[in-house]
Design an enzyme around this catalytic site. Sequence first.
Site: not given
Ligand code: G16
Length: 544
Positions: A113-114, A278, A280, A282-283, A377
């Site tokens: 992801s990010h 981000d 991937d 989704d953000r 998302k």
């Molecule tokens: C993931 C999850 C999200 C979550 C985020 C932050 O996002 O898919 O649902 O809100 O992590 O999680 P944490 O607060 O546990 O770091 P992504 O975009 O990283 O896949």
Amino acid sequence: MKIDQVQSHPFADQRPGTSGLRKKVSAFQQPHYLENFVQAIFETQKDLQGGTLALGGDGRYYNREAVQIILRLAAGNGVSRVLVGQGGLLSTPAASCVIRKYAAQGGIILSASHNPGGPDKDFGIKFNVANGGPAPEKVTQDIYDRTLLMSGYRQVEAPDIDIDTIGLNMLGEMQVEVIDPIVDYAHLMREIFDFDAIHQLFNSGIFQMRFDAMHAITGPYAVEILERMLGAEPGTVINGIPKEDFGGGHPDPNLAHAQELVELTQGFDPVDFAAASDGDGDRNMILGKNFYVTPSDSLAVLAANAHLIPGYRSGIPGIARSMPTSQAADRVAEKLGIECYETPTGWKFFGNLLDAGKIAVCGEESFGTGSDHVREKDGLWAVLAWLNLLAVKQQSVSQILNDHWQQFGRNYYTRHDYEGIDSNAAEALMANLRRLVLDIKGKRLGRYRVEYGDDFSYTDPVDNSVSANQGIRIGLSGGSRIVYRLSGTGTVGATLRIYLESFEPDPEKQNQETAAVMAPLVALGRELANVEKHTGRTEPDVIT
Ligand code: G16
């Protein structure tokens, strides 16, 4: 084709976090590490045998190697067809779209992801189920349990498949179809949004936008949809070519990491609208002229105005937000006479609600917004939703927000992150808070009275599964709140997140600086948790 049974040994650290298994690249490069995890997926997800699997990732370092490894394992485990995004690429929302459109039994998405990418940075893998959404906890638990028993895996002995050319290949008995990673997703977007209205907005000559793909996966998607299909001027998409290391940056669309974009909304001749996505895809982050829209507000505005978007014209049945997300969406739901569900952090918790038709729009404070069109998302979906609103309402981003606050009140919101802290210290801090909230109800804290305090536990209204210990909530008089949780997505030590919100119903007081409004609550949050004593930190690393 020969199938090898390769001996391996279990790894103790393959428990998926908030969103899949995330580790340093070097962890995934250990012999048998990725293979064991993927074998555990195939052994626990029996429908994949003889079924279809979607496969792709955000293009970060190790994506291409991982795709080839997974293809060989899929063939060794009797999968009959794999749909691979060309170049091994699929954004997370596009993967969800492909799983649903082709009725695949599941999908494997390669992404952290990010988190930054590169040989010394992070890699990740997550499994999505047949509804297109992240595997629910029961499934990730089964996969994890199986990794602990792993003694070997099955793979075909075969050279690499050409994943750069669209078309059909065979790997033993298994079909490998290399697909265009963009086209299905772009069609879906055209079905949902008023492309004509957005096209006119771009052609009006008085509207300027920039989209920052942050050198990550959404570059090609955004160029296709915004510039080619909707007629935004070339150059609207910046940092649009995906790189394995995201250009050395942190592909996280927030005020700290998308500085270049933020500057384009400020100073001389700022753009009217700016957005970023981000690693991937989704953000999302949404900005207007000199204006930042918090993800919590973005969710509330999109929910309140969903009827203006063709795909949601007949209204939405309900909204959901993750627990730490501000309560702005709750106020919208109340006015619309629909339900607002509060779920634990993690998109997987929205899946059942979406499948059951209880909600159509959902979101998280962590820059995630989406709807029932897929089960992830979706960064570009949020950008298009905003463009659709801007085109229909003919107002600026700040006007839309100001109108919204006047009608519903404003939930000032901020999140403070303390990153890379010692894991034991973080656990001790949370344990103290857990004890503290046991009898905190009714106490006075500064100018607030405590209305409730708990360690959030969620009972899914569809399957009645219970997820406990999801973060500490302290609800204060006047609609203010402090929430504490440890991140489930980091790869080094622990990250403490403190989420703070303060409700302001008075329109005269809705245009103050967030930092100034939140300062007393921030101090209270730090003091209650004894942050300095436990972590040695006096300031957070990131404020969003
Ligand atoms: C993931 C999850 C999200 C979550 C985020 C932050 O996002 O898919 O649902 O809100 O992590 O999680 P944490 O607060 O546990 O770091 P992504 O975009 O990283 O896949």
